[in-house]
Design an enzyme around this catalytic site. Structure first.
Site, short mmCIF file in Angstrom:
data_model
loop_
_atom_site.label_atom_id
_atom_site.label_comp_id
_atom_site.label_asym_id
_atom_site.label_seq_id
_atom_site.Cartn_x
_atom_site.Cartn_y
_atom_site.Cartn_z
N SER A 1 7.65 0.13 -4.75
CA SER A 1 7.51 -1.33 -4.77
C SER A 1 6.19 -1.81 -4.17
O SER A 1 5.71 -2.89 -4.52
CB SER A 1 8.68 -1.97 -4.00
OG SER A 1 8.77 -1.41 -2.69
N HIS B 1 7.57 -7.18 1.91
CA HIS B 1 6.67 -6.55 0.94
C HIS B 1 5.35 -7.32 0.89
O HIS B 1 5.31 -8.51 1.25
CB HIS B 1 7.29 -6.52 -0.45
CG HIS B 1 8.26 -5.39 -0.65
ND1 HIS B 1 9.49 -5.37 -0.04
CD2 HIS B 1 8.16 -4.23 -1.36
CE1 HIS B 1 10.12 -4.26 -0.39
NE2 HIS B 1 9.33 -3.55 -1.17
#
Length: 289
Positions: free
Chosen positions: A44, A271
């Protein structure tokens, strides 16, 4: 906590698909010779999971964006041949087997003609990094930010797994990439700083006990160190993201490169945001040039 995050991500993916399938236009640039075909691999942090618009060419569960650092690198270099097989939640096993039914093993994209490979990988092996942070959030919430409950629960488990399991897995992946593409430049990107390097905390947005911040920083530091070691031992280029110190998830909007668990801008928390993706791209470009 992990299940709650996954539920939030699943709901947000549907919204993101509706809101953001339009591709970002880029001005044409002069192609850089010797770096095409280019294959982007990884998890990711390579896929840019949580940033819209999503890539309509891949299953939505990857949460891959068209604004991830591989796309930015390919556009900056003006590469005619670019293949992106990154996917959220990938680990090194997904280089060799399907992560989802509609996907092929990531390593299948690499051929003898490949001239450039980039990847970020290892953070999901053995439930490292994001799942560690999620576990520490659960533990920290239970103690209202006091003490170091996560360290008391898990001890050296994660560091031991990184040293004894993640390192050989990442080294094998880099070795196998080199075997399939012996003339390729291979660049593996480290993970940007998630928690403050000075071991302070921001409990309202990253509900981790103050005593567990250095614990998490040690885990992330160990992860990046074994990724670098694997790169050094296989002839790959390690792309150091130490420039992300001071741009962690506790910093305000406009300064941070990684979004927090709560009140963040990405639909996938913890993230890199769009700025973080650009900074990762900048570091990759500096390393391969």
């Amino acid at each position: 906590m992990i299940n709650v995050v996954r539920t939030q991500i699943a709901a947000a993916i549907t919204t993101a698909i509706t809101a953001g399938l339009a591709l970002v236009a880029a001005a044409p640039v002069q192609a850089t010779p010797g770096l095409s075909p280019y294959v982007a691999m990884g998890d990711s942090y390579s896929a840019g999971s949580g940033i819209i618009p999503l890539d309509p060419t891949v299953t939505p569960v990857c949460a891959r964006t068209t604004r991830n650092y591989p796309n930015l690198v390919a556009k900056s270099l003006g590469l005619a041949s670019f293949t992106d097989v990154t996917c959220g939640d990938a680990d090194t096993s997904h280089f060799y087997q399907k992560q989802w039914p509609s996907l092929t093993p990531q390593l299948d994209a690499v051929t003898a003609d490949t001239k450039l490979v980039t990847l970020t990988i290892g953070g999901n092996n053995n439930d490292t990094l994001i799942k560690v942070i999620s576990a520490c959030i659960s533990a920290g919430s239970a103690t209202v930010g006091l003490g170091n409950p996560c360290e008391e629960i898990y001890g050296t488990r994660f560091v031991d797994d990184i040293l004894n399991k993640t390192f050989p897995d990442v080294k094998k992946a880099l070795t196998d990439i080199r075997a399939k593409a012996p003339s390729a430049k291979v660049a593996i990107v480290g993970y940007p700083q998630v928690m403050p390097a000075d071991n302070t905390n921001c409990f309202l947005t990253m509900p981790i006990a103050k005593g567990d911040v250095p614990y998490i920083n040690n885990i992330q530091g160990t992860l990046n160190s074994v990724v670098k070691r694997a790169a050094d031992e296989t002839g790959a280029t390690f792309v150091d993201m130490s420039s992300s110190v001071g741009h962690d998830a506790c910093k305000p909007i406009g300064t941070r490169w990684v979004e927090p668990a709560v009140w963040g801008l990405n639909f996938v928390p913890i993230h890199p945001n769009a700025t973080g993706m650009q900074k990762m791209a900048d570091q990759v470009l500096a390393a391969i040039r």
